[in-house]
Motif scaffolding. Structure first.
Motif, short mmCIF file in Angstrom:
data_model
loop_
_atom_site.label_atom_id
_atom_site.label_comp_id
_atom_site.label_asym_id
_atom_site.label_seq_id
_atom_site.Cartn_x
_atom_site.Cartn_y
_atom_site.Cartn_z
N GLN A 110 -11.85 1.95 -6.21
CA GLN A 110 -11.28 0.62 -5.93
C GLN A 110 -9.82 0.55 -6.40
OE1 GLN A 110 -13.87 -2.20 -7.83
NE2 GLN A 110 -15.62 -1.72 -6.49
N LEU A 111 -9.56 1.10 -7.60
CA LEU A 111 -8.19 1.09 -8.12
C LEU A 111 -7.25 1.87 -7.20
CD1 LEU A 111 -6.13 0.49 -10.36
CD2 LEU A 111 -6.92 2.57 -11.53
N ASN A 119 -2.82 0.52 -0.96
CA ASN A 119 -2.43 -0.60 -0.09
C ASN A 119 -1.09 -1.18 -0.53
OD1 ASN A 119 -4.79 -0.30 1.37
ND2 ASN A 119 -5.91 -1.85 0.17
N GLU A 120 -0.91 -1.33 -1.84
CA GLU A 120 0.34 -1.91 -2.34
C GLU A 120 1.53 -0.96 -2.11
OE1 GLU A 120 -0.44 -2.83 -6.38
OE2 GLU A 120 -1.62 -4.63 -5.93
N ALA A 121 1.26 0.35 -2.35
CA ALA A 121 2.34 1.32 -2.13
C ALA A 121 2.72 1.41 -0.66
CB ALA A 121 1.91 2.69 -2.65
N GLY A 122 1.71 1.30 0.21
CA GLY A 122 1.99 1.36 1.64
C GLY A 122 2.79 0.18 2.12
N SER A 123 2.58 -0.98 1.50
CA SER A 123 3.32 -2.18 1.90
C SER A 123 4.61 -2.35 1.12
CB SER A 123 2.44 -3.42 1.69
OG SER A 123 2.12 -3.57 0.33
N GLY A 124 4.85 -1.42 0.14
CA GLY A 124 6.07 -1.47 -0.64
C GLY A 124 6.08 -2.55 -1.69
N PRO A 150 4.94 8.30 10.13
CA PRO A 150 4.06 9.43 9.81
C PRO A 150 4.17 9.76 8.33
CG PRO A 150 5.40 9.92 11.74
CD PRO A 150 5.98 8.68 11.13
N GLY A 151 3.04 10.00 7.70
CA GLY A 151 3.01 10.34 6.28
C GLY A 151 1.76 9.81 5.61
N PHE A 152 1.75 9.94 4.29
CA PHE A 152 0.53 9.60 3.54
C PHE A 152 0.88 8.93 2.21
CE2 PHE A 152 -0.37 13.39 6.04
CZ PHE A 152 -1.52 13.03 6.70
N ILE A 153 -0.06 8.12 1.75
CA ILE A 153 -0.04 7.63 0.37
C ILE A 153 -1.13 8.39 -0.38
CG2 ILE A 153 -0.44 5.66 -1.15
CD1 ILE A 153 2.12 5.40 0.34
N LEU A 154 -0.71 9.12 -1.40
CA LEU A 154 -1.64 9.91 -2.21
C LEU A 154 -1.77 9.24 -3.58
CD1 LEU A 154 -0.24 13.47 -1.39
CD2 LEU A 154 -2.02 12.20 -0.16
N THR A 155 -2.95 8.78 -3.90
CA THR A 155 -3.19 8.12 -5.19
C THR A 155 -4.11 9.00 -6.03
OG1 THR A 155 -3.09 6.01 -4.03
CG2 THR A 155 -3.88 5.97 -6.29
#
Length: 406
Positions: free
Chosen positions: A42-43, A49-54, A129-134
């Motif tokens: 969940q974290l 989501n926050e990183a993707g929306s900046g 194109p790209g990814f958010i890696l958490t």
């Protein structure tokens, strides 16, 4: 035998408790592991989501003291475009981790990097194109799970120790009545064997005497034959009493319950015992305040009175007195059998209803009887939902008081 049985019961209880504790520990551990994993997921989803929306919320910074996490924003080739502010390593050193995660088959899972294990979540960017890696460091989660497992194990061991001593205590309590019952049975068998051995020995000796004088007539040897007959009758009575108690113990002794005139039964028993009492020089009196009835088995109540009067005559000296009384009130009929005979010492009063119990074994052998009469009397009274009480003083006599439902 009882020590082994007690040990087996204790070990069985401890093994069952150990199995239940093991299931509890395993269940609790895996439930906690699943909960921690879900929280991490969940974290990471929120951070992604926050990183993707900046719009990463910096106020969540305090959470990093509890859970160590960070994120990387990359292009489709794995080049790092953006990252959180507190990376565990420099940005250049994080590139292999990003490349490794992007090329993984699964979008979430675990990955090892620089002696650290992380759980990760890979989310594609929506606009480019790209990814958010958490990533979330698993070290703290594993510490929590390890501490939990240690605490559960220590608690389980303490519970097992308590269960062992508790099981021993319960096994001792459970075995006590069994041991007493077994001892009573052993004593019963020993006493029955002893009681049967004496008349059998007498019969054997008398018959050997008769056989050794084969030329004598039956009349001339009638004394030995009479002794044998007397002991045979005694054995028959003993066996009948033993069978009665055996059927009573196995609940096969049935009662024919009906309402009958109790005073009539008492009169019949007194009339049948008067000649015997007169033979011993004993005065037998009967009195009743009213004509009482009884709800029970008439034959068993008659047997009860025969046992009590027979006992009274045995232990009342010549010129003594036996009184039988009947009175009724409400739903109860009370019978009293009292004598002015030898009496019973206080320490023996509570034991006289035990099978084969002898107050004075040497003197008891002089009197006819099986040693089972009062045990049978006690069963008859209790099977009628009644009560039997005894009061006695040595040298002054004994009184039996029987209360029966009408």
């Amino acid at each position: 035998m009882f020590r082994e049985l007690r040990l087996k019961l204790t070990l069985i209880n401890v093994m069952v408790m150990a199995l239940l504790l093991l299931l509890f520990v395993i269940g609790t551990y895996f439930l906690m592991q699943i909960q921690i994993f879900n929280q991490s997921q969940q974290l990471m989803q929120i951070v992604s989501n926050e990183a993707g929306s900046g719009s990463v919320i910096e106020t969540r910074e305090h959470n990093r003291n509890i859970v160590k996490y960070f994120y990387l924003k990359t292009d489709e080739t794995g080049k790092i475009l953006e990252s959180s502010s507190d990376l565990p390593l420099t940005l250049d050193l994080m590139a292999p981790l990003a490349y490794k995660t992007i090329n993984s088959r699964n979008s979430k899972g675990e990955v090892g990097f620089h002696d650290q294990d992380y759980t990760y979540l890979r989310v594609p960017l929506k606009q480019t194109p790209g990814f958010i890696l958490t990533f979330v460091n698993l070290h703290q989660d594993r510490e929590i799970l390890g501490l939990l497992l240690s605490s559960l194990s220590i608690g389980g061991l303490i519970c097992l120790v308590l269960a062992y001593y508790g099981s021993r205590f319960m096994a001792n309590r459970a075995m006590t009545p069994i041991q007493k019952s077994w001892q009573r049975q052993q004593d019963f068998v020993a006493d029955a064997s002893h009681e049967l051995r004496t008349p059998l020995s007498v019969v054997q000796v008398n018959l050997e005497l008769v056989k050794g004088n084969s030329e004598e007539t039956v009349y001339s040897q009638s004394k030995w034959l009479d002794y044998s007959l007397l002991e045979t009758k005694r054995m028959t009575k003993l066996v009948e009493d033993l069978l009665f108690l055996a059927r009573a113990d196995s609940q096969q002794q049935t009662l024919e319950i009906k309402s009958f005139p109790l005073h009539t039964v008492l009169n019949e028993v007194v009339d049948s015992f008067r000649p015997l009492a007169e033979t011993h020089g004993i005065l037998l009196e009967y009195s009743q305040s009213s004509e009482g009835t009884c709800l029970g088995d008439e034959n068993r109540i008659k047997q009860l009175m025969i046992i009590l009067l027979d006992n009274a005559i045995k232990y009342t000296p010549s010129e003594g007195k036996i009184t039988l009384g009947l009175r009724t009130w409400g739903t109860t009929s009370e019978i009293t059998v009292s004598d002015n005979g030898e009496g019973i010492a206080p320490e023996h009063v509570t034991k006289i209803f035990e099978r084969f119990y002898r107050i004075d074994k040497a003197r008891s052998q002089e009197k006819e009887g099986t040693g089972l009469g009062l045990a049978i009397a006690d069963w008859i009274v209790k099977s009628h939902h009644g009560r039997i009480n005894v009061s006695s003083s040595p040298g002054k006599g004994t009184t039996f008081v029987i209360s029966l439902p009408r």
